[in-house]
Write an enzyme that holds these catalytic residues in place. Sequence first.
Site, mmCIF file in Angstrom:
data_model
loop_
_atom_site.group_PDB
_atom_site.id
_atom_site.type_symbol
_atom_site.label_atom_id
_atom_site.label_comp_id
_atom_site.label_asym_id
_atom_site.label_seq_id
_atom_site.Cartn_x
_atom_site.Cartn_y
_atom_site.Cartn_z
ATOM 1 C CB CYS A 58 -2.107 3.429 -3.619
ATOM 2 S SG CYS A 58 -3.848 3.160 -4.362
ATOM 3 C CG HIS B 299 -1.984 -1.496 1.400
ATOM 4 N ND1 HIS B 299 -2.517 -0.853 0.754
ATOM 5 C CD2 HIS B 299 -2.466 -1.801 1.741
ATOM 6 C CE1 HIS B 299 -3.702 -2.108 -0.098
ATOM 7 N NE2 HIS B 299 -3.886 -2.853 1.433
#
Length: 436
Positions: free
Chosen positions: A299, A249
């Site tokens: 991301c 992430h």
Amino acid sequence: MDPKHRHILQRNRLNIVTALNPSDIYDGLLSKGVFTQDMIDEIQNKIPRRDKARQLVIDLETRGSQAFPAFLECLRETGQHDLAELLQCGGGARLPPSVPVQPSLIPLPVQNPKYAEKPDRPDFTPSRLEPLRPDRLPVPNPLSPSFETQVVRPTRPRRDSIQCYKMDASPCGICLIINNVDFDPDCDLKDRKGSDIDCNKMEKRFKALSFEVIAKRNLKYKRIRHEMASLAKRDHSAYDCCVVIILSHGTEANHNRFPGAVHGVDGPAVPVQLITNYLNGQNCPSLQGKPKLFFIQACGGGEKDTGFEVSPDEVEPSMGGIDDQMDAIPISSSSDSLSTSDELDARATLPTPSDILVSYSTFPGYVSWRDTQAGSWYVENLDRVLEENAATDDLVTMLMMVNDAVSQISAKGLYKQMPGSFNFLRKLLYFQSSRS
């Protein structure tokens, strides 16, 4: 070299690399003054035949206006007529009328056996001129209409090519993969289903590219830093490159050079700037002057890109998977910038901004999509492009192919993604390929 000839070589590089046997034309290129012995020696040092052919084409593009017709004539002289005709027809290129197919203009002394055993092979370069001396007369070059004006310059030892990084060590280097899948429930980060698929693809791909692969799974914040420090302490003297792949992430972080950070499975995020800094010239001297590559699947923020309307001819839209997920967390309101953006590459704290490339799966501020069944869009296309093109194309060209492929996919029929990279490499980078 004439731009149209360079374009023909570049457009037909795959055909040349596939069909050409470089050893057949070394002598011809030497006797015609196109290449020097040092250049031939460097090409011969490359092990796979494809690498020899690729380097020959790259060097050929730097050798002046007569290099292309000389290359065509060498192909014909060695019986490689199909390849010669392909290149000649590739862009209207034709041998000059003044160039004889038979060496009828070569003076008789050149046919003397002593010259046949040990020919004089000067390197003709118009940028350095010096008067001709009787003891340094060059071998006549039938490709030049003004042979009398050709001169000789002293040859200089060639180290690694000014166009390409040296990438022939075995193994080529270390590839560290950090694969974060299962996150602590308290850190508000979902488990990254499908990441193991990405990891397996990258492990197999970089092994095929002659890298020693080290894969680590579910690393906490401190462990990520520990693994990077351990990688920096290793002696990379025998290697030509270093690769770091991070699957996790992403979030935003304070920075003065590199934006973005990647999360450990316990929640805290390591800035990308810090990750690249471990391998700079000060912290890892054995990687000085060598390419350091970072591929980050995470991301770049919480925004979802819905794209913009274009003509149907401009793209070939592709639908994402049935279960696409994001590698982001809700935007944080904390003033320390630990919000949700894993952003585009920039430079780490290197003494000079060179020899680093960081490729990000998405544009700053936007989410990066991952199919729980097939893996992330970015890694899936990176793996495919490397498999199909590593034998012929350089890394930057292949990353543009990845960008184009990912940009044409849609998540849930609506959302888009745009990868990108900051490139601080000084030369072209060609991976080793097992295909011969």
